[in-house]
Design a protein around this motif. Structure first.
Motif, PDB file in Angstrom:
ATOM      1  N   GLN A 140       2.715  -9.995  -3.643  1.00 60.20           N
ATOM      2  CA  GLN A 140       2.716  -9.028  -2.551  1.00 60.20           C
ATOM      3  C   GLN A 140       3.086  -7.641  -3.059  1.00 60.20           C
ATOM      4  O   GLN A 140       4.101  -7.469  -3.747  1.00 60.20           O
ATOM      5  N   THR A 194       0.354  -5.008   1.572  1.00 65.88           N
ATOM      6  CA  THR A 194       0.835  -5.209   2.935  1.00 65.88           C
ATOM      7  C   THR A 194       1.543  -3.966   3.444  1.00 65.88           C
ATOM      8  O   THR A 194       2.638  -3.623   2.985  1.00 65.88           O
ATOM      9  N   THR A 252       3.754 -17.536   1.615  1.00 61.99           N
ATOM     10  CA  THR A 252       2.623 -17.445   0.684  1.00 61.99           C
ATOM     11  C   THR A 252       3.116 -17.481  -0.756  1.00 61.99           C
ATOM     12  O   THR A 252       4.265 -17.122  -1.038  1.00 61.99           O
ATOM     13  N   VAL A 256     -13.454  -9.096   2.625  1.00 58.53           N
ATOM     14  CA  VAL A 256     -12.670  -9.405   1.421  1.00 58.53           C
ATOM     15  C   VAL A 256     -13.354 -10.512   0.624  1.00 58.53           C
ATOM     16  O   VAL A 256     -13.498 -10.410  -0.608  1.00 58.53           O
ATOM     17  N   PHE A 270      -6.221 -16.152   2.590  1.00 54.67           N
ATOM     18  CA  PHE A 270      -6.648 -15.863   1.221  1.00 54.67           C
ATOM     19  C   PHE A 270      -5.956 -16.737   0.180  1.00 54.67           C
ATOM     20  O   PHE A 270      -6.179 -16.567  -1.014  1.00 54.67           O
ATOM     21  N   CYS A 281      -1.926  -9.272  -2.543  1.00 47.58           N
ATOM     22  CA  CYS A 281      -2.069  -8.646  -1.232  1.00 47.58           C
ATOM     23  C   CYS A 281      -1.373  -7.293  -1.206  1.00 47.58           C
ATOM     24  O   CYS A 281      -0.327  -7.110  -1.836  1.00 47.58           O
ATOM     25  N   ILE A 315      -7.623  -7.139  -4.668  1.00 49.67           N
ATOM     26  CA  ILE A 315      -6.390  -7.174  -3.887  1.00 49.67           C
ATOM     27  C   ILE A 315      -6.787  -7.036  -2.421  1.00 49.67           C
ATOM     28  O   ILE A 315      -7.534  -6.121  -2.063  1.00 49.67           O
ATOM     29  N   ALA A 316      -6.315  -7.937  -1.576  1.00 50.21           N
ATOM     30  CA  ALA A 316      -6.675  -7.909  -0.161  1.00 50.21           C
ATOM     31  C   ALA A 316      -5.657  -7.127   0.646  1.00 50.21           C
ATOM     32  O   ALA A 316      -4.449  -7.330   0.500  1.00 50.21           O
ATOM     33  N   THR A 365      -2.711 -13.301   5.631  1.00 52.87           N
ATOM     34  CA  THR A 365      -2.383 -13.608   4.236  1.00 52.87           C
ATOM     35  C   THR A 365      -2.767 -15.041   3.883  1.00 52.87           C
ATOM     36  O   THR A 365      -3.349 -15.308   2.817  1.00 52.87           O
ATOM     37  N   THR A 412      -3.632  -6.891   3.777  1.00 53.10           N
ATOM     38  CA  THR A 412      -3.248  -7.950   4.719  1.00 53.10           C
ATOM     39  C   THR A 412      -2.160  -7.507   5.687  1.00 53.10           C
ATOM     40  O   THR A 412      -1.485  -8.335   6.290  1.00 53.10           O
TER      41      THR A 412
END
Length: 296
Positions: free
Chosen positions: A130, A102, A126, A60, A92, A100, A74-75, A89, A77
């Motif tokens: 999301q 998820t 976080t 990432v 990052f 993220c 966008i990761a 999460t 997670t």
């Protein structure tokens, strides 16, 4: 940044199964050039299930570095343990990622209350936006519209990637959530119909190898020009279907190598190379779509 064509990016690997940086740079440049709206790094298509957490984070962060603010990242997670999803999460925070993705906890088969508490706990730990990810065919659990509605009122849960392929879900969710809650398809085959029913875009596997076409199709759809959008989608339909003859990302990696986007189509076990009959169907789909690698 969270509407239109978003690519569920593959993770290119060398012959030893390690990340291939030069191929990663090439595919990121390809998406910048073709105006893909955002990249999902290390989601399901990015082979998150066969990467350890250190590798996951490194990929990432390398994607973020190479992108160099040219395209939002966008990761992925998600995890089946809430504490692990929170830990991933948090890695990052303040990294520069846009948000993220998820996935619902896989294998555990939690109740709807368990799903609510899982995502609520992540949200509370976080500041990152999301996007929920519902894909029952892979995870063994289904995030129902009523639970999505509850989650939509939490501070930083901004949307959902719905990968059930069930178009009746869209209206069921829309009438329950806030007006600005994003509905993103996770199924290329039904993505255009999903957008015509009120969806905002797609997180796409097909975009890995048809970035320009997917960008155009989504752009027309968001302008409600569904005649032009459907012309493009019809050319891509054989490809949408062929990319899932065998488990994702096995077919899309093979095509990515064939058209010159990556050096190797290496997969980590238990994923294996596609069989010859799948190759033939993919070649037919590529010819029908008249696809070639755009110049970068």
């Amino acid at each position: 940044m969270f509407t239109g064509s978003i690519v569920a990016l593959i993770t290119p690997m060398d012959l030893k199964g390690e990340l291939c940086r030069s191929s990663l740079k090439k595919i990121i440049d390809y998406h910048v050039h073709n105006k893909t709206k955002a990249i999902v790094s290390v989601g399901t298509t990015g082979e998150s299930a066969t990467l350890n957490q250190k590798e996951h984070v490194n990929i990432v962060m390398m994607t973020l570095e190479i992108a160099d603010k040219r395209i939002p990242i966008i990761a992925g997670t998600g995890a089946n343990a809430t504490t692990e999803a929170i830990s991933l999460t948090k890695k990052f925070e303040k990294s520069g990622i846009a948000g993220c993705l998820t996935v619902t906890p896989y294998y555990n088969r939690p109740t709807q209350e368990g799903l609510y508490q899982h995502f609520k706990a992540i949200s509370e730990n976080t500041e990152l936006p999301q996007i929920l990810y519902n894909v029952p065919s892979r995870t063994g659990c289904d995030l129902l519209p009523q639970t999505i509605a509850r989650l939509s009122h939490l501070k930083n849960i901004i949307g959902i990637k719905e990968a059930t392929g069930d178009l009746s879900r869209i209206n069921k969710i829309k009438i329950l959530v806030k007006n600005d809650f994003l509905l993103i398809s996770g199924d290329d085959i039904t993505a255009l119909d999903f957008m015509q029913l009120g969806g905002h875009g797609v997180i796409s596997v097909t975009a890995n190898i048809a970035a320009h076409e997917m960008t155009q199709m989504c752009s027309f759809a968001l302008k409600k020009d569904f005649v032009q959008a459907r012309k493009i989608n019809q050319k891509l339909m054989l490809l949408h279907e062929a990319l899932f003859i065998e488990p994702n990302p096995m077919p899309v990696k093979w095509v990515s190598k064939k058209i010159g986007l990556i050096k190797h189509d290496t997969l980590r076990l238990p994923m294996t190379p596609i069989i010859n009959s799948t190759c033939l169907k993919l070649e037919k789909a590529l010819t029908y779509a008249n696809l070639s690698l755009s110049k970068i």
